[in-house]
Scaffold this motif. Structure first.
Motif, PDB file in Angstrom:
ATOM      1  N   LEU A   1       0.857  -1.178   0.000  1.00  0.00           N
ATOM      2  CA  LEU A   1       0.000   0.000   0.000  1.00  0.00           C
ATOM      3  C   LEU A   1       0.894   1.228   0.000  1.00  0.00           C
ATOM      4  N   TYR A   2       0.686   2.111  -0.969  1.00  0.00           N
ATOM      5  CA  TYR A   2       1.426   3.373  -1.013  1.00  0.00           C
ATOM      6  C   TYR A   2       0.605   4.433  -0.287  1.00  0.00           C
ATOM      7  N   VAL A   3       1.227   5.157   0.644  1.00  0.00           N
ATOM      8  CA  VAL A   3       0.537   6.150   1.469  1.00  0.00           C
ATOM      9  C   VAL A   3       1.191   7.509   1.264  1.00  0.00           C
ATOM     10  N   ALA A   4       0.426   8.481   0.764  1.00  0.00           N
ATOM     11  CA  ALA A   4       0.949   9.840   0.566  1.00  0.00           C
ATOM     12  C   ALA A   4      -0.203  10.826   0.571  1.00  0.00           C
ATOM     13  N   PHE A   5      -0.019  11.920   1.297  1.00  0.00           N
ATOM     14  CA  PHE A   5      -1.069  12.927   1.431  1.00  0.00           C
ATOM     15  C   PHE A   5      -0.672  14.269   0.842  1.00  0.00           C
ATOM     16  N   GLY A   6       0.313  14.288  -0.047  1.00  0.00           N
ATOM     17  CA  GLY A   6       0.715  15.532  -0.684  1.00  0.00           C
ATOM     18  C   GLY A   6       1.591  16.384   0.217  1.00  0.00           C
TER      19      GLY A   6
ATOM     20  N   GLY B   1      -3.265   2.454  12.646  1.00  0.00           N
ATOM     21  CA  GLY B   1      -4.103   1.807  11.637  1.00  0.00           C
ATOM     22  C   GLY B   1      -3.288   0.988  10.659  1.00  0.00           C
ATOM     23  N   LEU B   2      -2.155   1.547  10.207  1.00  0.00           N
ATOM     24  CA  LEU B   2      -1.286   0.825   9.277  1.00  0.00           C
ATOM     25  C   LEU B   2      -0.662  -0.392   9.959  1.00  0.00           C
ATOM     26  N   GLU B   3      -0.311  -0.224  11.227  1.00  0.00           N
ATOM     27  CA  GLU B   3       0.251  -1.351  11.977  1.00  0.00           C
ATOM     28  C   GLU B   3      -0.791  -2.459  12.134  1.00  0.00           C
ATOM     29  N   GLY B   4      -2.015  -2.068  12.465  1.00  0.00           N
ATOM     30  CA  GLY B   4      -3.070  -3.051  12.681  1.00  0.00           C
ATOM     31  C   GLY B   4      -3.548  -3.728  11.414  1.00  0.00           C
ATOM     32  N   ALA B   5      -3.412  -3.054  10.270  1.00  0.00           N
ATOM     33  CA  ALA B   5      -3.881  -3.637   9.001  1.00  0.00           C
ATOM     34  C   ALA B   5      -3.018  -4.812   8.556  1.00  0.00           C
ATOM     35  N   GLU B   6      -1.788  -4.836   9.068  1.00  0.00           N
ATOM     36  CA  GLU B   6      -0.864  -5.949   8.776  1.00  0.00           C
ATOM     37  C   GLU B   6      -0.656  -6.145   7.282  1.00  0.00           C
ATOM     38  N   VAL B   7      -0.467  -5.031   6.569  1.00  0.00           N
ATOM     39  CA  VAL B   7      -0.089  -5.095   5.157  1.00  0.00           C
ATOM     40  C   VAL B   7       1.221  -4.336   4.994  1.00  0.00           C
ATOM     41  N   SER B   8       1.951  -4.645   3.947  1.00  0.00           N
ATOM     42  CA  SER B   8       3.176  -3.896   3.666  1.00  0.00           C
ATOM     43  C   SER B   8       2.802  -2.514   3.147  1.00  0.00           C
ATOM     44  N   PHE B   9       3.580  -1.514   3.545  1.00  0.00           N
ATOM     45  CA  PHE B   9       3.246  -0.155   3.121  1.00  0.00           C
ATOM     46  C   PHE B   9       4.507   0.684   2.950  1.00  0.00           C
ATOM     47  N   LEU B  10       4.409   1.643   2.051  1.00  0.00           N
ATOM     48  CA  LEU B  10       5.425   2.669   1.858  1.00  0.00           C
ATOM     49  C   LEU B  10       4.737   3.996   2.150  1.00  0.00           C
ATOM     50  N   TRP B  11       5.176   4.675   3.201  1.00  0.00           N
ATOM     51  CA  TRP B  11       4.493   5.881   3.683  1.00  0.00           C
ATOM     52  C   TRP B  11       5.427   7.080   3.517  1.00  0.00           C
TER      53      TRP B  11
ATOM     54  N   VAL C   1      -8.186  -0.239   4.839  1.00  0.00           N
ATOM     55  CA  VAL C   1      -6.971  -0.739   4.176  1.00  0.00           C
ATOM     56  C   VAL C   1      -7.119  -2.216   3.848  1.00  0.00           C
ATOM     57  N   ARG C   2      -7.613  -2.988   4.795  1.00  0.00           N
ATOM     58  CA  ARG C   2      -7.777  -4.433   4.552  1.00  0.00           C
ATOM     59  C   ARG C   2      -8.760  -4.694   3.422  1.00  0.00           C
TER      60      ARG C   2
END
Length: 490
Positions: free
Chosen positions: A288-293, A309-319, A427-428
């Protein structure tokens, strides 16, 4: 590339139209117009002269490395109240509360702009300037040059905003979150909270509204409006803008599909986050790519909820996180997610990240550039609007195009607080095999349509060609008239 204080157009290129491009001093406004400049050059449609300021020059020259463009530097106004010395872009403003002083200060550039423009005006076919530089219309008109406006907004946001304002419905609801139906689009319901200041008030007024009215009036009196979209994506809203708003518009996007020439020296090494994405691809772990500008301000409390939330979703992410915000994230969080999450504080190539095959979701503020980046990369969007017209873009993504989901707020309000649990669930769902899979299939279909629109013979391809041909013909006719008058007076 020609980097001079005064642009020069060689005689060998004089047969082509010369387009002056004047972007607003903000990355989100500048990048699409650089894509347009690259597109004009790649297709051999025109030569290009770009006006900017000294501090913004390096970014432009690096983005267009190897391209044959002229860049004219205009001195940035001094002593704009509240704007720190050396800040020449909204991305570096300490607060977006300084936006109006900033744009008003830019009006002081008009004499220098006209002085430089006058040196080349006989060779200039038209000026494409950002809508936030409305005073360029007056300058263009003085020299008899047509001006095209560019805002970087969707047809949807422009059409819905205009219809809601002209119908008077914005002042009807008792509360900011009470929905009302848009008159020209009766299937759409909006609230005042879908808008930003000052339009979320029952009776908007003030300097911000005055500036927007000035910009809109300048656009209405310009030659036309360029829109970064493709016609089939927003057909009914495009038709509304052309017919009901009496605007001449050209759908010439998505401009992000016109790839900028990367500076080979700067790109000699693959960034660390791209190596990380490659590792996730090898592990077959979707990201999951995470960016808010660069403009949105996120409170410390909300930032912590995002982390949880990102920790709990248990998916890989780039923030992608602002450097000032990283300090607010606990060391426990960063160590806990280190195996499946990466936090980036540098400027990133968003298109490159989204195009990576392992990226399968995009948590976004729904700035229009980001929406198009996600669509063109075939990545579904988890919409979390934060400012400007992003609330309307989010509705377009979720309700009209149907390539994304909306993050739920704690109280159901469009700009309410998002809890870690709400974010985790969204996210899930986006990254899952149910609705998320359907969204990924849908967005890939639209990505294909976007590529077709910008390819030879497509609607956006033809729109740009027709526009350039039209303004070139008008210049030739006007030049012929001037020549005839000159002969007759001798």
């Amino acid at each position: 590339m020609e980097n001079r204080n005064m642009a020069h157009i060689s005689s060998s290129s004089s047969s082509k139209p010369n387009i002056v491009v004047f972007p607003f001093m903000s990355k989100g406004h500048t990048i699409p117009l650089l894509h347009l400049a690259q597109l004009l050059l790649d297709r051999g449609l025109a030569t290009v002269t770009i006006f900017t300021t000294p501090a913004n020059h390096p970014f432009i020259s690096q983005s267009l490395a190897g391209a044959h463009v002229s860049i004219v530097d205009l001195p940035f106004p001094r002593n704009i109240q509240g704007v720190p010395p050396g800040v020449e872009s909204t991305d570096k403003l300490p607060s977006m509360a300084l936006f109006i002083p900033f744009v008003r200060g830019l009006e002081l550039m008009q004499p220098a702009f006209e002085q430089e423009l006058e040196k080349i005006h006989s060779q200039v076919t038209c000026i494409i300037s950002d809508g936030f530089l409305p005073w360029t219309l007056e300058s263009a008109s003085r020299l008899g040059i047509p001006r095209l406006s560019y805002y970087g907004m969707s047809y949807y946001s422009m059409a819905v905003s205009r219809d809601a304002a002209f119908s008077g419905l914005m002042s009807s609801p008792e509360t900011d979150d009470e929905p009302f139906t848009v008159k020209s689009f009766p299937w759409i319901q909006i609230t005042r909270n879908d808008f930003d200041e000052p339009f979320n008030r029952r009776d908007p007024s003030g300097p911000h509204l005055d500036f927007i009215n000035q910009a809109v009036t300048a656009t209405a009196n310009s030659y036309g409006l360029l829109v970064n979209t493709f016609y089939d994506l927003e057909q009914q809203f495009a038709d509304y803008c052309n017919h009901d708003c009496h605007l001449r518009t050209w759908s010439i996007g998505p401009l992000c599909l016109a790839k900028l020439q990367k500076n080979k020296i700067l790109q000699s090494e693959k960034p660390g986050w791209m190596h990380w994405l490659d590792q996730k691809l090898a592990q077959e772990r979707p990201v999951l790519y995470v960016a808010f500008g660069t403009q949105a301000s996120i409170s410390p409390t909300q930032l912590q909820e995002i982390a949880l939330g990102l920790e709990g979703a248990e998916v890989s992410f780039l923030w992608v996180v602002k450097k000032s915000d990283v300090e607010l994230l606990s060391e426990d969080f960063q160590s806990t997610v280190s195996e499946r999450g990466i936090i980036v504080t540098d400027w990133v190539d968003q298109e490159e990240i989204l195009e990576h095959p392992i990226v399968q979701g995009f948590l976004s503020h729904c700035g229009w550039n980001s929406v198009l980046d996600g669509i063109c990369a075939g990545v579904p969007i988890l919409a979390w609007p934060m400012m400007a017209e992003q609330g309307l873009n989010a509705k377009l993504v979720v309700e009209e195009i149907k390539v994304g989901l909306r993050v739920g707020t704690v109280d159901g309000r469009s700009k309410g607080f998002v809890t870690a649990n709400n974010l985790k669930s969204a996210v899930r769902e986006l990254m899952g095999s149910g609705e998320g899979k359907q969204l990924r299939e849908k967005v890939k279909e639209i990505a294909k349509a976007a590529i077709e629109a910008t390819s030879e013979g497509g609607s956006s391809w033809n729109a740009l060609s027709n526009l350039i041909n039209e303004i070139q013909r008008e210049k030739e006719i006007n030049s012929s008239k001037l020549t005839t008058v000159d002969i007759c007076t001798k």
